[in-house]
Motif scaffolding. Structure first.
Motif, mmCIF file in Angstrom:
data_model
loop_
_atom_site.group_PDB
_atom_site.id
_atom_site.type_symbol
_atom_site.label_atom_id
_atom_site.label_comp_id
_atom_site.label_asym_id
_atom_site.label_seq_id
_atom_site.Cartn_x
_atom_site.Cartn_y
_atom_site.Cartn_z
ATOM 1 N N ASP A 41 0.832 -1.208 0.000
ATOM 2 C CA ASP A 41 0.000 0.000 0.000
ATOM 3 C C ASP A 41 0.866 1.258 0.000
ATOM 4 O O ASP A 41 0.610 2.198 -0.753
ATOM 5 N N GLN A 42 1.896 1.276 0.858
ATOM 6 C CA GLN A 42 2.754 2.454 0.956
ATOM 7 C C GLN A 42 3.554 2.683 -0.320
ATOM 8 O O GLN A 42 3.681 3.817 -0.782
ATOM 9 N N SER A 43 4.085 1.616 -0.903
ATOM 10 C CA SER A 43 4.889 1.789 -2.122
ATOM 11 C C SER A 43 4.021 2.277 -3.278
ATOM 12 O O SER A 43 4.458 3.110 -4.078
ATOM 13 N N ALA A 44 2.786 1.786 -3.379
ATOM 14 C CA ALA A 44 1.878 2.259 -4.429
ATOM 15 C C ALA A 44 1.554 3.743 -4.219
ATOM 16 O O ALA A 44 1.532 4.528 -5.181
ATOM 17 N N ALA A 45 1.337 4.130 -2.966
ATOM 18 C CA ALA A 45 1.037 5.537 -2.661
ATOM 19 C C ALA A 45 2.240 6.428 -2.973
ATOM 20 O O ALA A 45 2.085 7.526 -3.519
ATOM 21 N N ILE A 46 3.432 5.967 -2.642
ATOM 22 C CA ILE A 46 4.645 6.747 -2.924
ATOM 23 C C ILE A 46 4.813 6.928 -4.425
ATOM 24 O O ILE A 46 5.082 8.038 -4.895
ATOM 25 N N ARG A 47 4.647 5.861 -5.176
ATOM 26 C CA ARG A 47 4.786 5.957 -6.643
ATOM 27 C C ARG A 47 3.753 6.921 -7.224
ATOM 28 O O ARG A 47 4.048 7.690 -8.135
ATOM 29 N N GLN A 48 2.546 6.892 -6.700
ATOM 30 C CA GLN A 48 1.489 7.788 -7.164
ATOM 31 C C GLN A 48 1.818 9.240 -6.811
ATOM 32 O O GLN A 48 1.640 10.141 -7.632
ATOM 33 N N GLN A 49 2.313 9.488 -5.601
ATOM 34 C CA GLN A 49 2.586 10.848 -5.139
ATOM 35 C C GLN A 49 3.853 11.448 -5.750
ATOM 36 O O GLN A 49 4.095 12.641 -5.608
ATOM 37 N N MET A 50 4.671 10.646 -6.436
ATOM 38 C CA MET A 50 5.841 11.189 -7.127
ATOM 39 C C MET A 50 5.473 11.751 -8.501
ATOM 40 O O MET A 50 6.298 12.362 -9.156
ATOM 41 N N LYS A 51 4.223 11.582 -8.911
ATOM 42 C CA LYS A 51 3.761 12.135 -10.187
ATOM 43 C C LYS A 51 3.441 13.620 -10.016
ATOM 44 O O LYS A 51 3.331 14.121 -8.897
ATOM 45 N N THR A 52 3.262 14.320 -11.130
ATOM 46 C CA THR A 52 2.952 15.743 -11.104
ATOM 47 C C THR A 52 1.708 16.012 -10.266
ATOM 48 O O THR A 52 0.701 15.341 -10.420
ATOM 49 N N GLY A 53 1.834 16.986 -9.377
ATOM 50 C CA GLY A 53 0.731 17.347 -8.491
ATOM 51 C C GLY A 53 0.734 16.594 -7.176
ATOM 52 O O GLY A 53 -0.047 16.890 -6.284
ATOM 53 N N GLY A 54 1.632 15.626 -7.026
ATOM 54 C CA GLY A 54 1.694 14.830 -5.808
ATOM 55 C C GLY A 54 2.595 15.459 -4.753
ATOM 56 O O GLY A 54 3.260 16.471 -4.977
ATOM 57 N N ARG A 55 2.617 14.841 -3.610
ATOM 58 C CA ARG A 55 3.394 15.330 -2.471
ATOM 59 C C ARG A 55 4.886 15.381 -2.779
ATOM 60 O O ARG A 55 5.587 16.263 -2.317
ATOM 61 N N TRP A 56 5.384 14.430 -3.576
ATOM 62 C CA TRP A 56 6.814 14.364 -3.900
ATOM 63 C C TRP A 56 7.043 14.609 -5.389
ATOM 64 O O TRP A 56 7.921 14.010 -6.000
ATOM 65 N N GLU A 57 6.287 15.517 -5.992
ATOM 66 C CA GLU A 57 6.396 15.778 -7.427
ATOM 67 C C GLU A 57 7.745 16.371 -7.829
ATOM 68 O O GLU A 57 8.140 16.293 -8.978
ATOM 69 N N PHE A 58 8.491 16.944 -6.890
ATOM 70 C CA PHE A 58 9.752 17.596 -7.217
ATOM 71 C C PHE A 58 10.962 16.672 -7.096
ATOM 72 O O PHE A 58 12.093 17.125 -7.160
ATOM 73 N N VAL A 59 10.716 15.377 -6.940
ATOM 74 C CA VAL A 59 11.804 14.402 -6.954
ATOM 75 C C VAL A 59 12.327 14.340 -8.385
ATOM 76 O O VAL A 59 11.555 14.153 -9.322
ATOM 77 N N ASN A 60 13.639 14.549 -8.555
ATOM 78 C CA ASN A 60 14.185 14.546 -9.923
ATOM 79 C C ASN A 60 14.330 13.113 -10.432
ATOM 80 O O ASN A 60 14.107 12.145 -9.704
ATOM 81 N N ALA A 61 14.711 12.975 -11.696
ATOM 82 C CA ALA A 61 14.752 11.658 -12.352
ATOM 83 C C ALA A 61 15.729 10.703 -11.667
ATOM 84 O O ALA A 61 15.421 9.517 -11.486
#
Length: 161
Positions: A41-61
């Motif tokens: 559950d947590q890994s799916a949420a993290i992957r989702q939140q790394m997309k644009t508009g998410g909590r971690w959207e500013f994580v670089n490539a």
């Protein structure tokens, strides 16, 4: 003797105030895997939140690649068992190291992280504390950079005419 007592009171007060401030600003870690289901559950949420508009959207490539690799590594370890306690000591250590790497990257790039600065407004010597989130700061930085680029491009076009 009175000086020592005053110093002790001031030092103790400062100690308490720093502890209170530190406790208020602490962010919860993004990843705390204790069992297979919770990790998935947590890994799916993290992957989702790394997309644009998410909590971690500013994580670089590069950081995104590190997070993905570490999440895959943890998934491989957790595939063998249902809970962390069932892992061997070596595998548990590997999992905790990977988990800390993920949390370090995500904490640094957390859009909810509050950044405070003391700045003196123009025309004043009195400093004012200004707090904004990391996401607001990054959006402002990008907007400013884009505006500078547009101004430079428009200025170059005027010179050519």
């Amino acid at each position: 003797m009175k000086r020592i007592a005053k110093f002790a009171v001031v030092a103790f007060s400062l100690f308490l105030s720093f502890n209170v401030c530190a406790a208020e600003k602490k962010l919860d870690p993004a990843l705390q895997a204790t069992n297979k289901e919770k990790f998935e559950d947590q890994s799916a949420a993290i992957r989702q939140q790394m997309k644009t508009g998410g909590r971690w959207e500013f994580v670089n490539a590069q950081e995104r690649g590190q997070v993905e690799a570490r999440l895959d590594e943890i998934a491989g370890l957790m595939a063998k068992v249902n809970t962390v306690e069932e892992l061997s000591e070596d595998d548990r250590l590997k999992m905790y190291v990977a988990q800390e790497d993920v949390n370090a990257i995500l904490t640094k790039k957390d859009g909810r992280r509050l950044i405070c600065e003391s700045t003196a407004p123009t025309g004043s010597n009195r400093k004012v504390k200004v707090c904004i989130t990391y996401a607001e700061r990054e959006r402002n930085r990008k907007a400013t950079s884009d505006q500078i680029f547009r101004n430079k491009r428009d200025g170059d076009n005027l010179q050519r005419k």
